[in-house]
Structures are given as structure tokens and as C-alpha cells.
Write a protein that holds these residues in place. Sequence first.
Motif, PDB file in Angstrom:
ATOM      1  N   PHE A 157      45.795  26.016  38.238  1.00  0.00           N
ATOM      2  CA  PHE A 157      45.230  26.393  39.538  1.00  0.00           C
ATOM      3  C   PHE A 157      44.063  27.365  39.354  1.00  0.00           C
ATOM      4  O   PHE A 157      43.026  27.248  40.024  1.00  0.00           O
ATOM      5  N   GLY A 158      44.221  28.320  38.449  1.00  0.00           N
ATOM      6  CA  GLY A 158      43.124  29.248  38.144  1.00  0.00           C
ATOM      7  C   GLY A 158      41.921  28.528  37.571  1.00  0.00           C
ATOM      8  O   GLY A 158      40.771  28.859  37.876  1.00  0.00           O
ATOM      9  N   ALA A 159      42.167  27.519  36.741  1.00  0.00           N
ATOM     10  CA  ALA A 159      41.083  26.736  36.161  1.00  0.00           C
ATOM     11  C   ALA A 159      40.317  25.974  37.224  1.00  0.00           C
ATOM     12  O   ALA A 159      39.083  25.927  37.208  1.00  0.00           O
ATOM     13  N   ILE A 160      41.029  25.396  38.173  1.00  0.00           N
ATOM     14  CA  ILE A 160      40.371  24.662  39.258  1.00  0.00           C
ATOM     15  C   ILE A 160      39.491  25.614  40.069  1.00  0.00           C
ATOM     16  O   ILE A 160      38.351  25.291  40.402  1.00  0.00           O
ATOM     17  N   TYR A 161      40.020  26.805  40.367  1.00  0.00           N
ATOM     18  CA  TYR A 161      39.241  27.810  41.092  1.00  0.00           C
ATOM     19  C   TYR A 161      37.980  28.179  40.310  1.00  0.00           C
ATOM     20  O   TYR A 161      36.884  28.221  40.871  1.00  0.00           O
ATOM     21  N   CYS A 162      38.118  28.430  39.015  1.00  0.00           N
ATOM     22  CA  CYS A 162      36.974  28.834  38.196  1.00  0.00           C
ATOM     23  C   CYS A 162      35.935  27.719  38.085  1.00  0.00           C
ATOM     24  O   CYS A 162      34.734  27.991  38.087  1.00  0.00           O
ATOM     25  N   LEU A 163      36.392  26.482  37.984  1.00  0.00           N
ATOM     26  CA  LEU A 163      35.452  25.372  37.852  1.00  0.00           C
ATOM     27  C   LEU A 163      34.689  25.108  39.148  1.00  0.00           C
ATOM     28  O   LEU A 163      33.512  24.749  39.118  1.00  0.00           O
ATOM     29  N   PHE A 164      35.341  25.301  40.292  1.00  0.00           N
ATOM     30  CA  PHE A 164      34.672  25.046  41.560  1.00  0.00           C
ATOM     31  C   PHE A 164      33.884  26.246  42.072  1.00  0.00           C
ATOM     32  O   PHE A 164      32.949  26.081  42.858  1.00  0.00           O
ATOM     33  N   PHE A 165      34.254  27.457  41.647  1.00  0.00           N
ATOM     34  CA  PHE A 165      33.565  28.672  42.089  1.00  0.00           C
ATOM     35  C   PHE A 165      33.198  29.552  40.892  1.00  0.00           C
ATOM     36  O   PHE A 165      33.698  30.667  40.754  1.00  0.00           O
ATOM     37  N   PRO A 166      32.286  29.061  40.008  1.00  0.00           N
ATOM     38  CA  PRO A 166      31.984  29.838  38.801  1.00  0.00           C
ATOM     39  C   PRO A 166      31.300  31.174  39.100  1.00  0.00           C
ATOM     40  O   PRO A 166      31.524  32.151  38.388  1.00  0.00           O
ATOM     41  N   GLY A 167      30.506  31.259  40.150  1.00  0.00           N
ATOM     42  CA  GLY A 167      29.848  32.519  40.499  1.00  0.00           C
ATOM     43  C   GLY A 167      30.851  33.572  40.942  1.00  0.00           C
ATOM     44  O   GLY A 167      30.790  34.733  40.527  1.00  0.00           O
ATOM     45  N   LEU A 168      31.789  33.172  41.792  1.00  0.00           N
ATOM     46  CA  LEU A 168      32.833  34.105  42.220  1.00  0.00           C
ATOM     47  C   LEU A 168      33.739  34.500  41.065  1.00  0.00           C
ATOM     48  O   LEU A 168      34.249  35.611  41.022  1.00  0.00           O
ATOM     49  N   SER A 169      33.931  33.574  40.119  1.00  0.00           N
ATOM     50  CA  SER A 169      34.747  33.893  38.953  1.00  0.00           C
ATOM     51  C   SER A 169      34.112  35.019  38.153  1.00  0.00           C
ATOM     52  O   SER A 169      34.805  35.907  37.658  1.00  0.00           O
ATOM     53  N   PHE A 170      32.781  34.999  38.027  1.00  0.00           N
ATOM     54  CA  PHE A 170      32.119  36.062  37.264  1.00  0.00           C
ATOM     55  C   PHE A 170      32.202  37.398  37.999  1.00  0.00           C
ATOM     56  O   PHE A 170      32.391  38.436  37.374  1.00  0.00           O
ATOM     57  N   ILE A 171      32.098  37.372  39.308  1.00  0.00           N
ATOM     58  CA  ILE A 171      32.196  38.617  40.078  1.00  0.00           C
ATOM     59  C   ILE A 171      33.579  39.243  39.914  1.00  0.00           C
ATOM     60  O   ILE A 171      33.712  40.455  39.790  1.00  0.00           O
ATOM     61  N   ASN A 172      34.606  38.422  39.900  1.00  0.00           N
ATOM     62  CA  ASN A 172      35.988  38.911  39.779  1.00  0.00           C
ATOM     63  C   ASN A 172      36.513  38.836  38.354  1.00  0.00           C
ATOM     64  O   ASN A 172      37.721  38.900  38.139  1.00  0.00           O
TER      65      ASN A 172
END
Length: 184
Positions: free
Chosen positions: A14-29
Motif C-alpha cells: 500500500f505504501g508503494a502504491i502511494y509512493c508510485l502515484f504521488f512521488p512529490g508528496l512522498s519526498f515531502i514526507n
Amino acid sequence: MKVINGIVGVLSIFGAIYCLFFPGLSFINIGWVITTILGIFGICSIIFYFTKKKMYENLMIEGVHGAFGLVVGIAAAVVSMLAIFVPSIQAVLDLIILIIFAIWMILDGVSSIAESFAMKKASTSKSWILALVLGIIMLIFGIYGICHLIFVARFIGITMGIMLMSYGIKLIASLFEKDEYCKK
């Protein structure tokens, strides 16, 4: 331990799906995501090491890998808290996270490759091929990331998603393996 592997595997996917679809937000968090992932991984690996070390001979790398993950997770939590209160630390934090992440990909790749060979020796199934391929991919990304931190900075959300996906798939695949593959 299989229940924990299944839960962490599903959460990783689930975390991987989030990171793949929202890479910009992943970097912020990124600080909190890495802290959480490394903390959970470190705790689970250390528990696995101490509960299974009498049964298996090849678990020392798992224990060291887990301890390193836990220490890095705690360090990331402390630095992330400091970055909230002292904005000048944010640039240093980003650079440190990029370097740590690239090193972590290398360690994860080497660990997956070593694990795949242990699985091949003791198992007749072909799931070791998946661990080998994912380990090689992580190793290549890690080495390239160390040489080009801009690559890691630009694609950290995607690479984090790939790393989480490989980790989650590996954990879920371990649910279907017999516990015999670590014995010699």
C-alpha cells in the motif's frame, strides 16, 4: 512471524502504491515515511533474528540489517523533528536522506541476492528467481543513486515505491515458503 510478515508486506505494498502515484508528496514526507518503514523493518528483523537464531545458521546478516534499519530509523526521526524547528537543517536532512536511501538500496539488494541463493539451495520452488531479480534491480538503483544523487532526488518517490513493492512482495512470498530454506 508469518503473520507479521504478511501485515508488513501488505502495508509495504500500500505504501508503494502511494509512493508510485504521488512521488512529490512522498519526498515531502520522506523523513516520516523512512522513519516508519525502517523502524518497523528493524523491529521485525531483530525479533525474527532472536526468535529463530537457534534454528537457522544464516541469520546474522538479517539481525545486522535489522539493527542498522532501526538505528537509521531512530536517527531519521530525531533529524526530522529537528528540521521542523530549525528550517536550515532541512537541506542537510534532504542530502542525508538521499545518501542513506541510496546505501539502503545497496544493502537491500545484496541481502535479497544472498537470500535468493539460500532459497535456491533449500527449496524446489522458483520463488528464489523473484528475490534474485528484485535484489539485482535494487543493487543497480543503489549504485547508480550513490553516483548520481540527483537521480535519487528526482525519483525518490518512485524508487521508494519500487523498494517498498519489492519488500512487500518478498514478505508475502515468504508466507508461502517453508521455513526450511535458511537451514544448511
